[in-house]
Scaffold this active site. Structure first.
Site, mmCIF file in Angstrom:
data_model
loop_
_atom_site.group_PDB
_atom_site.id
_atom_site.type_symbol
_atom_site.label_atom_id
_atom_site.label_comp_id
_atom_site.label_asym_id
_atom_site.label_seq_id
_atom_site.Cartn_x
_atom_site.Cartn_y
_atom_site.Cartn_z
ATOM 1 N N TYR A 108 0.874 -1.167 0.000
ATOM 2 C CA TYR A 108 0.000 0.000 0.000
ATOM 3 C C TYR A 108 0.914 1.220 0.000
ATOM 4 O O TYR A 108 1.409 1.640 1.042
ATOM 5 C CB TYR A 108 -0.920 -0.022 1.224
ATOM 6 C CG TYR A 108 -1.765 1.227 1.397
ATOM 7 C CD1 TYR A 108 -2.309 1.890 0.299
ATOM 8 C CD2 TYR A 108 -2.032 1.735 2.666
ATOM 9 C CE1 TYR A 108 -3.082 3.024 0.466
ATOM 10 C CE2 TYR A 108 -2.814 2.870 2.843
ATOM 11 C CZ TYR A 108 -3.330 3.514 1.731
ATOM 12 O OH TYR A 108 -4.086 4.642 1.896
ATOM 13 N N ASP A 113 -2.321 -1.317 -3.983
ATOM 14 C CA ASP A 113 -2.567 0.081 -4.304
ATOM 15 C C ASP A 113 -1.210 0.756 -4.397
ATOM 16 O O ASP A 113 -0.600 1.079 -3.383
ATOM 17 C CB ASP A 113 -3.435 0.713 -3.211
ATOM 18 C CG ASP A 113 -3.667 2.193 -3.427
ATOM 19 O OD1 ASP A 113 -3.158 2.746 -4.428
ATOM 20 O OD2 ASP A 113 -4.344 2.817 -2.588
#
Length: 356
Positions: free
Chosen positions: A171, A211
């Site tokens: 992330y 992400d």
């Protein structure tokens, strides 16, 4: 990030990250049945849930139906926003959910009930959590051999080793809008450490998902001119390469391109989808109300080593449209990847002979 990458550098040669089967700080060893250990995962999902607890409370049936239908071997989650175990001012266990207060026990119970029910009950789950309800990643694996797992204490990284490849779930921090310690500087340091890692990651192919908070090319955003000119409160950074929407600045895109090129990595979605898809080609969508309505970016990825590119069967954004169909309450939709089975040594030699 520092504590995550440095042990790998110390334990290995300059080329290969050594994930030792022995259990160390920030590392676990897990095994499954002998039968399942003979093959590796082939179907993967990555999803920024934007608070896993909220998704469980509000959107779980829809997401569960998707998992049942797609039937992935691995589910990589980001932004779970659950705090790590440990009381105030005490060392935290970043691999366990906090449960030392009444509120945290109730939240953990809600979450674990959902993850213990079909279709998730047959998955083993590993956490990499921050000290507070911020960031956090998780990895759910369906009965496959894991020889080692490593974590990063800010909850932004899980690295797993399978029989024939590494899986890196990250992330990435948002670039932000200003030249500040927790903005541009932090993202530059993150990108530098990722680049150092992928350059060392040899011996086995890499699947890097999550992400990644960057849209590599203009084709990866719905409105390039809008994002390139975006400002926050009228502020314009002194360096022109830092202008624009976080995730779409020239500086970020250049660094990401360098990581892919130098690490010999392939963007699995773009490898299969050469054209812009205004309906199904983006993984993040802005607020349905206001100036960001309909403005979308592809910032969630499956990146694979070049050795794996011929095994890519499919890579898809599971959400579509400006009304966030298939986003399951998050501002990100799941992204899926399917690989074909690895060829045996004899098949590889036969193919090589035919190529000659």
């Amino acid at each position: 990030m520092k504590r995550f990458f440095k042990p790998i550098e110390k334990e290995c040669s300059a080329k290969k990250p050594a994930l030792s089967p022995s259990k160390k700080d920030g590392e676990t060893t897990e095994t499954s049945s002998e039968e399942n250990s003979k093959k590796d995962p082939l179907k993967f999902v990555t999803w920024n849930a934007n608070s896993l607890l909220l998704r469980v409370k509000n959107n779980w049936p829809e997401f569960s139906n998707f998992i049942t239908t797609f039937d992935p071997d691995v589910i990589a989650l980001q932004e779970v926003r659950m705090p790590a175990a440990g009381s105030k001012d005490a060392p935290k266990n970043h691999q366990e959910l906090k449960d030392d207060t009444k509120a945290s026990r109730e939240e953990k119970l809600i979450l674990m009930r959902a993850l213990s029910s079909p279709p998730f009950k047959n998955y083993q789950i590993w956490w990499s959590l921050a000290d507070s309800k911020y960031a956090g990643t998780a990895l759910s694996v369906f009965h496959f051999l894991l020889s080692a797992l490593k974590y990063e204490p800010d909850g932004r990284v899980i690295l797993a080793e399978f029989e024939t490849f590494y899986l890196l779930n990250t992330y990435a921090p948002n670039n932000g809008w200003k030249e500040e310690e927790n903005s541009f500087q932090r993202r530059r340091k993150w990108d530098k450490r990722i680049q150092e890692f992928v350059l060392q990651c040899s011996g086995k192919p890499l699947i890097w998902c999550g992400d990644l908070n960057v849209s590599h090319e203009e084709i990866d955003v719905s409105h390039p001119e809008f994002f390139a000119a975006a400002k926050l409160n009228g502020y314009v950074p002194p360096n022109k390469e830092d202008w624009g929407q976080p995730g779409f600045t020239i500086a970020e895109r250049k660094r990401f391109g360098a990581i892919l090129k130098e690490g010999r990595l392939i963007d699995a979605y773009r490898f299969l989808h050469k054209e812009k898809d205004m309906d199904c080609g983006f993984s993040w969508s802005g607020n349905p109300i206001g100036k960001y309505r309909g403005k979308r970016m592809r910032i969630d990825y499956f990146i694979v080593s070049e050795e794996l590119k011929d095994r890519i069967i499919a890579c898809e954004m599971q959400g579509h449209g400006i009304e966030l169909e298939g986003f399951y309450g998050s501002d990100h939709c799941p992204v899926s990847l399917e690989l074909s089975e690895a060829s045996s040594d004899s098949e590889k030699k036969e193919k090589k002979n035919l190529d000659v």
